[in-house]
Design an enzyme around this catalytic site. Structure first.
Site, PDB file in Angstrom:
ATOM      1  N   GLY B 104      28.866  -0.469 -27.697  1.00 66.00           N
ATOM      2  CA  GLY B 104      28.786   0.556 -27.099  1.00 66.00           C
ATOM      3  C   GLY B 104      29.133   1.866 -28.223  1.00 66.00           C
ATOM      4  O   GLY B 104      29.519   1.168 -29.434  1.00 66.00           O
ATOM      5  N   ARG B 168      23.304  -3.666 -26.505  1.00 66.02           N
ATOM      6  CA  ARG B 168      24.109  -4.885 -26.174  1.00 66.02           C
ATOM      7  C   ARG B 168      23.254  -5.959 -25.924  1.00 66.02           C
ATOM      8  O   ARG B 168      23.783  -7.223 -25.840  1.00 66.02           O
ATOM      9  CB  ARG B 168      24.570  -5.071 -25.333  1.00 66.02           C
ATOM     10  CG  ARG B 168      25.913  -3.551 -24.680  1.00 66.02           C
ATOM     11  CD  ARG B 168      26.971  -3.658 -23.255  1.00 66.02           C
ATOM     12  NE  ARG B 168      27.732  -2.057 -23.802  1.00 66.02           N
ATOM     13  CZ  ARG B 168      28.670  -2.306 -24.643  1.00 66.02           C
ATOM     14  NH1 ARG B 168      28.775  -3.148 -24.975  1.00 66.02           N
ATOM     15  NH2 ARG B 168      29.573  -0.998 -24.175  1.00 66.02           N
ATOM     16  N   ASP B 198      33.544  -7.076 -32.609  1.00 64.92           N
ATOM     17  CA  ASP B 198      34.049  -8.484 -33.201  1.00 64.92           C
ATOM     18  C   ASP B 198      32.671  -9.790 -33.221  1.00 64.92           C
ATOM     19  O   ASP B 198      32.379 -10.294 -34.460  1.00 64.92           O
ATOM     20  CB  ASP B 198      34.852  -9.213 -32.827  1.00 64.92           C
ATOM     21  CG  ASP B 198      35.522  -8.803 -31.001  1.00 64.92           C
ATOM     22  OD1 ASP B 198      34.166  -7.920 -30.908  1.00 64.92           O
ATOM     23  OD2 ASP B 198      36.080  -9.334 -30.584  1.00 64.92           O
ATOM     24  N   ASP B 199      31.782  -8.984 -32.084  1.00 63.67           N
ATOM     25  CA  ASP B 199      30.639  -9.865 -31.329  1.00 63.67           C
ATOM     26  C   ASP B 199      29.249  -9.748 -32.912  1.00 63.67           C
ATOM     27  O   ASP B 199      29.191 -10.371 -32.859  1.00 63.67           O
ATOM     28  CB  ASP B 199      30.192 -10.065 -30.316  1.00 63.67           C
ATOM     29  CG  ASP B 199      30.796 -10.913 -28.773  1.00 63.67           C
ATOM     30  OD1 ASP B 199      31.546 -12.043 -29.714  1.00 63.67           O
ATOM     31  OD2 ASP B 199      30.448 -10.359 -27.668  1.00 63.67           O
ATOM     32  N   LYS B 225      32.709  -1.495 -36.512  1.00 64.04           N
ATOM     33  CA  LYS B 225      33.289  -0.343 -34.855  1.00 64.04           C
ATOM     34  C   LYS B 225      33.401  -0.465 -34.163  1.00 64.04           C
ATOM     35  O   LYS B 225      33.079  -0.874 -32.993  1.00 64.04           O
ATOM     36  CB  LYS B 225      31.154   0.074 -34.827  1.00 64.04           C
ATOM     37  CG  LYS B 225      31.058   1.263 -33.771  1.00 64.04           C
ATOM     38  CD  LYS B 225      30.042   0.642 -33.010  1.00 64.04           C
ATOM     39  CE  LYS B 225      30.956  -0.245 -31.995  1.00 64.04           C
ATOM     40  NZ  LYS B 225      29.728  -0.793 -30.539  1.00 64.04           N
ATOM     41  N   THR B 226      34.026  -0.056 -33.093  1.00 67.59           N
ATOM     42  CA  THR B 226      34.797   0.194 -31.632  1.00 67.59           C
ATOM     43  C   THR B 226      35.615   0.842 -31.634  1.00 67.59           C
ATOM     44  O   THR B 226      36.691   0.850 -32.023  1.00 67.59           O
ATOM     45  CB  THR B 226      35.283  -1.557 -31.546  1.00 67.59           C
ATOM     46  OG1 THR B 226      35.475  -1.115 -29.853  1.00 67.59           O
ATOM     47  CG2 THR B 226      36.463  -1.877 -32.195  1.00 67.59           C
ATOM     48  N   ASP B 228      37.656   0.753 -29.026  1.00 63.74           N
ATOM     49  CA  ASP B 228      38.643   0.379 -28.980  1.00 63.74           C
ATOM     50  C   ASP B 228      40.175  -1.158 -29.531  1.00 63.74           C
ATOM     51  O   ASP B 228      41.417  -0.808 -29.485  1.00 63.74           O
ATOM     52  CB  ASP B 228      38.461  -1.499 -27.934  1.00 63.74           C
ATOM     53  CG  ASP B 228      37.568  -1.214 -27.211  1.00 63.74           C
ATOM     54  OD1 ASP B 228      37.807  -0.054 -26.472  1.00 63.74           O
ATOM     55  OD2 ASP B 228      36.838  -1.880 -26.556  1.00 63.74           O
ATOM     56  N   LYS B 265      55.501  18.227  -9.611  1.00 65.43           N
ATOM     57  CA  LYS B 265      55.502  17.581  -8.142  1.00 65.43           C
ATOM     58  C   LYS B 265      54.685  16.337  -8.194  1.00 65.43           C
ATOM     59  O   LYS B 265      54.095  15.978  -6.905  1.00 65.43           O
ATOM     60  CB  LYS B 265      55.169  18.457  -6.949  1.00 65.43           C
ATOM     61  CG  LYS B 265      53.678  19.415  -7.373  1.00 65.43           C
ATOM     62  CD  LYS B 265      53.426  20.264  -6.177  1.00 65.43           C
ATOM     63  CE  LYS B 265      52.151  21.096  -6.373  1.00 65.43           C
ATOM     64  NZ  LYS B 265      51.940  21.840  -4.889  1.00 65.43           N
ATOM     65  N   MET B 273      40.283   3.419 -21.689  1.00 65.97           N
ATOM     66  CA  MET B 273      39.577   3.032 -22.176  1.00 65.97           C
ATOM     67  C   MET B 273      39.902   1.453 -22.751  1.00 65.97           C
ATOM     68  O   MET B 273      41.273   2.248 -23.575  1.00 65.97           O
ATOM     69  CB  MET B 273      38.041   3.639 -22.495  1.00 65.97           C
ATOM     70  CG  MET B 273      36.908   2.467 -22.512  1.00 65.97           C
ATOM     71  SD  MET B 273      35.877   3.679 -22.300  1.00 65.97           S
ATOM     72  CE  MET B 273      34.676   3.671 -21.509  1.00 65.97           C
ATOM     73  N   GLU B 334      42.526  -0.104 -19.443  1.00 64.44           N
ATOM     74  CA  GLU B 334      41.692  -0.021 -18.470  1.00 64.44           C
ATOM     75  C   GLU B 334      42.323  -1.820 -18.105  1.00 64.44           C
ATOM     76  O   GLU B 334      41.789  -1.967 -17.005  1.00 64.44           O
ATOM     77  CB  GLU B 334      40.083  -0.530 -19.061  1.00 64.44           C
ATOM     78  CG  GLU B 334      38.962  -0.011 -18.450  1.00 64.44           C
ATOM     79  CD  GLU B 334      37.962   0.098 -19.189  1.00 64.44           C
ATOM     80  OE1 GLU B 334      38.196   0.132 -20.292  1.00 64.44           O
ATOM     81  OE2 GLU B 334      36.799   0.460 -18.257  1.00 64.44           O
ATOM     82  N   ARG B 442      33.956   8.362 -26.234  1.00 68.15           N
ATOM     83  CA  ARG B 442      33.168   7.380 -26.977  1.00 68.15           C
ATOM     84  C   ARG B 442      32.362   8.682 -27.993  1.00 68.15           C
ATOM     85  O   ARG B 442      31.234   7.553 -29.204  1.00 68.15           O
ATOM     86  CB  ARG B 442      32.625   6.616 -25.975  1.00 68.15           C
ATOM     87  CG  ARG B 442      33.451   5.741 -25.177  1.00 68.15           C
ATOM     88  CD  ARG B 442      32.166   4.549 -24.771  1.00 68.15           C
ATOM     89  NE  ARG B 442      30.693   4.837 -24.366  1.00 68.15           N
ATOM     90  CZ  ARG B 442      30.245   4.163 -23.690  1.00 68.15           C
ATOM     91  NH1 ARG B 442      30.925   2.630 -23.929  1.00 68.15           N
ATOM     92  NH2 ARG B 442      28.544   4.524 -23.356  1.00 68.15           N
TER      93      ARG B 442
END
Lengths: 566, 566
Positions: B104, B168, B198-199, B225-226, B228, B265, B273, B334, B442
């Site tokens: 991603g 991916r 990680d992967d 990179k991520t 997350d 209200k 994400m 998420e 992203r």
């Protein structure tokens, strides 16, 4: 900048602000830096001026009816500030002014209040400014707070309406007018500033007429507010908040575009706030160059059906697939459905059936629909059909506003693409992602443009009230020039009005300014959209900057309408 | 700044960039201004340096298994750059380097590429940089583009991954390793930089091991990179993109907060994400101070049920109603549902039933559910029940990822509030508004932090490859100091690894860094959330600024983890 304004003050000194107000000590760095952003004033406001009245005004339509509805105000001239050797307004006069925020939030509202306050400090020292709490209801219930320098200070250049909050009540009935009058008399108000959209400014004018008719001294001045951008005319080139909201949405759209191009596998369907008019969608398109943009006013003018709209989107997707682009960005105005006549017919028929008939499981009830509505109903995705049948408001009516148009379109596009795939005319792959950008844009930190524009609108409202005007809307013009060259005045609210027949009576209305298909913004868009559809001309505006070269850019719609952009 | 970089060049000169690349002439003002933003380098990279190896490394867990899986690489020392009288790397050596973006998008990716390129220009003149297109598939299919100065230039400091795009795919099977090897040999690659999570970094290490084992000269370096934020360790304090994405979401959350307070209200339920870990949600909470924040790791650790989570939210809403606050902002990760064990059980049972049994309309099928799952199913809103039963993936499985958790929670909260209203323990009014902030974050323009961090990561990757290193991850540290003081080196990827048993085999994995309940960021949040719940301590971070005092702020998570913030 106004000399009376506290700038570069120690933020910590303001942590003792009233409990209900903001505490600047919990501000982000950007919020804090914005408090001290110097607000420029048009030069006419920084020097001695006098007010010059224009010729008598008329109305936007049906002047005879408007004249009957506003016997005291109709025909009023507009006012324009011009430089003068000495100030024409007595500066030793102290005023009591009320201000109210009406309707939905728009970035910059706090600066209108700052502008009024600073005017009073600068030119009518010792005056009092009351903020009515929670919108027009605050006037009727006499719920207010006295706005002091300390109270106002942390809200300078900040987003939101939370300094005094807003509300959607209206002052309409004789009883409500009476309440407003009581408050005006009780607080001995010399003036009232109503910050709102078309309805609220119509209301402001009715209030001005009522006060004048009853010999109440309180004068009323309106200010043009709405992110939707649908309150504008020659003298009021734009409503505040539109600039900021569009830039916030455009930032997000630009990001999503880069994501679409990077991923190469999603069509992003972005629904944008703005139910009545599609200005926001059009402006965002001009800022970002999406592949497809639906403009409600064009859909209505061409009497397009939902099938037409779906086919248009699908056609572009198919052409793009041939170019090996299986991604894209599509902008949809929140009010799209309201622009499609056949949908309105279907809704009306459904409301009728749901009110009077039994909806049987076998679908016999559908026979009561006209052929056109039945076809449309069957064309709708099942989830939308169910939503229409099951979710109703307290009056039993179908809830059109709850339909997530972007998701509905994704489903209809999916179905049609599947059809075309079967026929062999589409070989791509399609994945839709839905977005709704709305609440994020209403309370952002105002752009430099909105910050300055609002400050000038508020300052001008102070001038107009101080000089005895009523029933005008604060008007700041020449907006494509630097702030110092902006013009300042007031426009007769009756001159913006027409009448509508409601329940057998004429009601005054300021007509919403819709996207003009012959206007410069739409024509520019229309001249480029075919290129945008197939090529990827995406522009990513990025986050709003408050300093640097891009920080004073003005939105395309305004520049195009002013003829300042080709 | 690197002398070889074209800066302040005439943008128009780049309109002749390759068709597939970006054309800077259609950039927004902010995009254009960012191209020329000077990228600082850590001083160790601006002066002569040598590389010092550390002690032999081990693994994050099961070192014996990792040693078996990486016979050539296990135990490698980490590398650190230190100032030296003269450069220790021969600058006349020309390199052929490939680079690939994996997974991603994350803001800053383009700057990693710029960093590698500039390193080669600065220290290995005449080298060639190939960008593999569309992720790891580009390596396997040998689809690449040669990255020249003109090609790269318009992407400097720009968001997105569209310079070479990402993908991916994974290089996993012997056949795929063979393809990668063929490409490496065909292009005569000295090195490959794998930019991913990680992967992808696990994959990079397997590739490095494979090349080394087969005496292919190609060395492999990873980059973290991520958005997350779940790829980090002592030597790699953060993954790039996290800083920018969180600030973009926090801008929107801050705007929505001001809207909530102004309107008074709505409860805004914001899903953020980040499926595997809740770092983004936690960071956004630290930046904005919402009333309620759900952290998945805490839900899992405390074994909370969906009912527990709902009750927690409802309890706060009830307490706030007593204070007359019928509005608020709630952040939800998420991946919330994935953290709730009972939901996982229900999903597993449903998948089993849907695969083998008939789902009868009378609900007899429900008897096959365990009592716990049945209770949960009945507790779910009807719309979610239907979604679970009707929408399945191509394998017939329930699509958990499609559940809009924020909408589900709104419905469950509504129901529970209704119960309490009946019992007299709640007298407020509740309206939920749902949001999902994901794709917008992203591909935004990287913050100054991410821009500099990525540039240093890329530059360091160049150094590591040039000095013959393989199987390391580019590591830039001391990130709470000014850029010039940042440390630069490489960490043995095997030292980050543990094994997982999958299909009866040990698989190496870099364990995702989850939110640590004993870590400084969570503890700070936990110490303040009660105050945030009932008082309104909202902070609106505003749009990311690229110049001025706030432009170099670093996210709270990183500063707290580094002990640079209390």
């Amino acid at each position: 900048m106004s000399p009376s304004v506290v700038t570069n003050g120690d933020v910590a000194a303001f942590t003792m602000a009233p409990v209900a107000g903001r505490v600047a000590s919990v501000y982000s760095e950007v919020q804090t830096s914005r408090i001290d952003h110097a607000l420029p004033l048009p030069s006419v406001l920084r020097n001695p001026f006098k007010i010059v009245d224009g010729p008598p005004s008329s109305a936007a339509g049906n002047p005879d009816e408007i004249a009957k509805l506003f016997p005291n105000l109709f025909g009023q001239p507009s006012a324009m500030l011009v430089p003068n050797e000495a100030d024409s307004i007595r500066s030793d006069q102290k005023l009591k002014i009320g201000v109210v925020l009406s309707g939905g939030q728009a970035p910059g509202g706090h600066n209108v209040l700052s502008g009024i306050f600073d005017y009073l400090q600068d030119r009518a020292k010792g005056s009092i400014l009351y903020g009515f709490r929670g919108g027009p209801a605050g006037i009727m219930k006499c719920k207010y707070v006295e706005l002091t320098a300390d109270y106002i200070y942390p809200y300078r250049n900040q987003g939101g309406f939370d300094m005094i909050c807003s509300g959607r009540d209206k002052i309409e009935t004789p009883e409500q007018f009476k309440q407003a009058e009581e408050t005006a008399v009780k607080l001995d108000l010399d003036g009232l500033v109503v910050i709102g959209g078309d309805d609220s400014n119509t209301n402001a004018c009715l209030l001005a007429e009522n006060f004048r008719g009853k010999n109440v001294k309180t004068r009323v001045i309106g200010c043009p507010k709405t992110i939707d951008g649908d309150l504008k005319c020659k003298e009021v080139p734009t409503s505040f908040g539109f600039d900021t909201a569009c830039k916030i949405y455009a930032e997000m759209i630009g990001n999503v575009m880069i994501d679409a191009r990077s991923t190469g596998k999603y069509y992003h369907f972005v629904r944008l706030m703005g139910r009545a008019a599609s200005h926001i969608t059009l402006e965002c398109a001009l800022q970002t160059h999406p592949n497809i943009t639906i403009i409600g006013e064009e859909v209505a003018a061409k009497k397009l059906t939902l099938k037409n709209v779906t086919d248009y989107i699908v056609d572009v997707i198919c052409k793009r697939a041939e170019l090996d682009y299986n991604y894209g960005v599509i902008l949809i105005p929140e009010g799209l459905i309201d622009f499609i006549p056949e949908v309105q017919h279907l809704i009306a028929e459904l409301n009728e059936i749901l009110a009077h008939d039994i909806v049987d499981e076998n679908g016999l009830w559908k026979k009561k629909l006209t052929v056109q509505s039945l076809n449309l109903f069957d064309f709708l995705p099942q989830a939308i059909q169910e939503q229409l049948m099951l979710e109703r408001d307290p009056h039993g009516n179908v809830q059109v506003a709850k339909i997530e148009t972007e998701k509905m379109l994704i489903q209809m596009v999916e179905t049609e693409l599947e059809n075309r795939k079967q026929k062999g005319s589409y070989k791509g792959h399609f994945k839709g992602q839905s977005h709704f950008f709305g609440y994020e844009g209403r309370c952002g930190l105002p752009t430099n443009f909105d910050a300055s524009y609002c400050y000038a609108l508020g300052y001008a409202a102070g001038v107009l009230l101080h000089s005895g005007k009523t029933g005008l809307i604060s008007s700041v013009g020449n907006l494509d020039a630097p702030v110092e060259e902006w013009t300042v005045g007031g426009t007769a609210l009756t001159s913006l009005m027409d009448v509508e027949r409601r329940h057998g009576k004429f009601k005054p209305v300021i007509k919403k300014a819709m996207v003009e298909l012959e206007g410069a913004p739409f024509k520019k868009f229309a001249s480029m959209r075919e290129e945008w559809a197939l090529k990827n001309c995406y522009i990513s505006p990025g986050p709003i900057q408050f300093v640097g070269p891009s920080s004073n850019a003005v939105n395309h719609t305004l520049l195009l309408e002013l003829g300042a952009q080709a």
